[in-house]
Enzyme design. Structure first.
Site, PDB file in Angstrom:
ATOM      1  N   LEU A  37     120.379  -4.655  74.361  1.00  0.00           N
ATOM      2  CA  LEU A  37     119.203  -3.926  73.894  1.00  0.00           C
ATOM      3  C   LEU A  37     118.493  -3.178  75.022  1.00  0.00           C
ATOM      4  CD1 LEU A  37     117.677  -6.545  71.421  1.00  0.00           C
ATOM      5  CD2 LEU A  37     119.326  -4.719  70.961  1.00  0.00           C
ATOM      6  N   HIS A  38     117.884  -2.060  74.638  1.00  0.00           N
ATOM      7  CA  HIS A  38     117.100  -1.238  75.562  1.00  0.00           C
ATOM      8  C   HIS A  38     115.954  -0.606  74.779  1.00  0.00           C
ATOM      9  CE1 HIS A  38     119.212   2.085  73.640  1.00  0.00           C
ATOM     10  NE2 HIS A  38     120.376   1.575  74.006  1.00  0.00           N
TER      11      HIS A  38
ATOM     12  N   GLY B 204     115.537   2.214  73.561  1.00  0.00           N
ATOM     13  CA  GLY B 204     115.938   2.989  72.398  1.00  0.00           C
ATOM     14  C   GLY B 204     115.952   2.125  71.146  1.00  0.00           C
ATOM     15  N   HIS B 205     116.465   0.891  71.274  1.00  0.00           N
ATOM     16  CA  HIS B 205     116.436  -0.033  70.146  1.00  0.00           C
ATOM     17  C   HIS B 205     114.996  -0.381  69.777  1.00  0.00           C
ATOM     18  CE1 HIS B 205     120.533  -1.037  71.852  1.00  0.00           C
ATOM     19  NE2 HIS B 205     120.826  -0.802  70.587  1.00  0.00           N
TER      20      HIS B 205
ATOM     21  N   ASP C 134     123.247   8.604  67.452  1.00  0.00           N
ATOM     22  CA  ASP C 134     124.487   8.509  66.690  1.00  0.00           C
ATOM     23  C   ASP C 134     124.272   9.220  65.358  1.00  0.00           C
ATOM     24  OD1 ASP C 134     126.110   6.716  68.476  1.00  0.00           O
ATOM     25  OD2 ASP C 134     124.370   5.438  68.158  1.00  0.00           O
TER      26      ASP C 134
END
Length: 282
Positions: A33-34, A36-37, A152
């Protein structure tokens, strides 16, 4: 934050929440996780009573077994990130048998041709794997709203199509790409790059900005030639593909029509790490 480690534990939890009339927001992940998540959960937090994450490295969406083996995994780190964020009420961490009780294999889907464009050309069956795991997670979590990142973008379009064709009453919400300060789209794969190469990779975002400036000013062929020239000059970077496509059909175009929306898509391999990005063209 609840940590749910089996399908049965999840089912009991969801039943209690549904009995209380809670609106559920959900964003599935493969971990590593980062920020962005976390941006997905931030969006979900403002629109739901309850926010659920899942962490599951789905074997059926990897065409290359080596990519599956290399995928970064640190479940304790991921749980700590979710806890510290204060955005998530529960995380579901299923075992393979919770998702695939008989055999880990994909169902076949018809995504009206979306699966045959871009990533689908080089990764046959990939989106069947995505559709299978997301449909199963939707059935188990029973969310009202589900959140996916626009990085995505093809996957987002496929999930919207699958939800529509399966008649699932779930709102699919796209969340803007979360970028590092230098513009690089955040991705779990970035962890495999050195700090210097992450800095160098800002050229991907900078190129998309230029493409947006060139859009409708020069021909698509000229834009593609310019993009190729940019990456021909970058050491250790290989342009896998660059194209401009209709946002609705994802079909590549070689001409701009005024009544259509377009998006630029790019894949660059940096020191063996495959980075993807895209941008809506104004």
């Amino acid at each position: 934050m609840e940590v749910l480690k089996s399908r049965k534990t999840l089912q009991d939890f969801i039943e209690r929440q549904k009995e209380m009339g809670k609106k559920i927001g959900f964003a599935p992940t493969m971990g590593a996780l980062h920020n962005g998540h976390l941006s997905l959960y931030e969006a979900a937090r403002s629109q739901n009573d309850l926010v659920i994450s899942s962490i599951f490295v789905n074997p059926t969406q990897f065409n290359n077994i080596e990519d599956l083996k290399k995928y970064p995994r640190d479940i304790n780190r991921d749980i700590k990130i979710l806890e510290n964020s204060g955005l998530v009420d529960a995380v579901y961490i299923p075992e393979v048998q919770d998702i695939y009780p008989e055999k880990a294999e994909s169902r076949h889907y018809d995504f009206d041709g979306l699966e045959n464009e871009m990533e689908g050309k080089s990764r046959p069956g990939h989106f069947d794997g995505v559709g299978t795991v997301v449909e199963e997670l939707f059935k188990q979590v029973k969310p009202d709203n589900a959140y996916f990142g626009e990085k995505d973008f093809q996957q987002l379009a496929i999930i919207k199509k699958m939800t529509e064709k399966k008649g699932l009453h779930i709102n699919i919400i796209g969340v803007n790409i979360y970028r590092a300060e230098n513009g690089l789209a955040l991705s779990s794969r970035n962890q495999r790059l050195t700090e210097d190469r992450r800095k160098d990779s800002k050229i991907i975002y900078e190129t998309l900005i230029k493409v947006n400036d060139w859009f409708r000013v020069v021909s698509i062929k000229e834009i593609k030639d310019r993009v190729k020239d940019v990456f021909d000059d970058q050491k250790g970077m290989q342009l896998e593909y660059f194209l401009i496509a209709d946002e609705n059909t994802l079909k590549e175009t070689d001409f701009f029509y005024k009544d259509k929306s377009y998006r630029a898509f790019i894949v660059v391999v940096v020191d063996g790490v495959r980075l993807i990005d895209n941008m809506h063209l104004d």
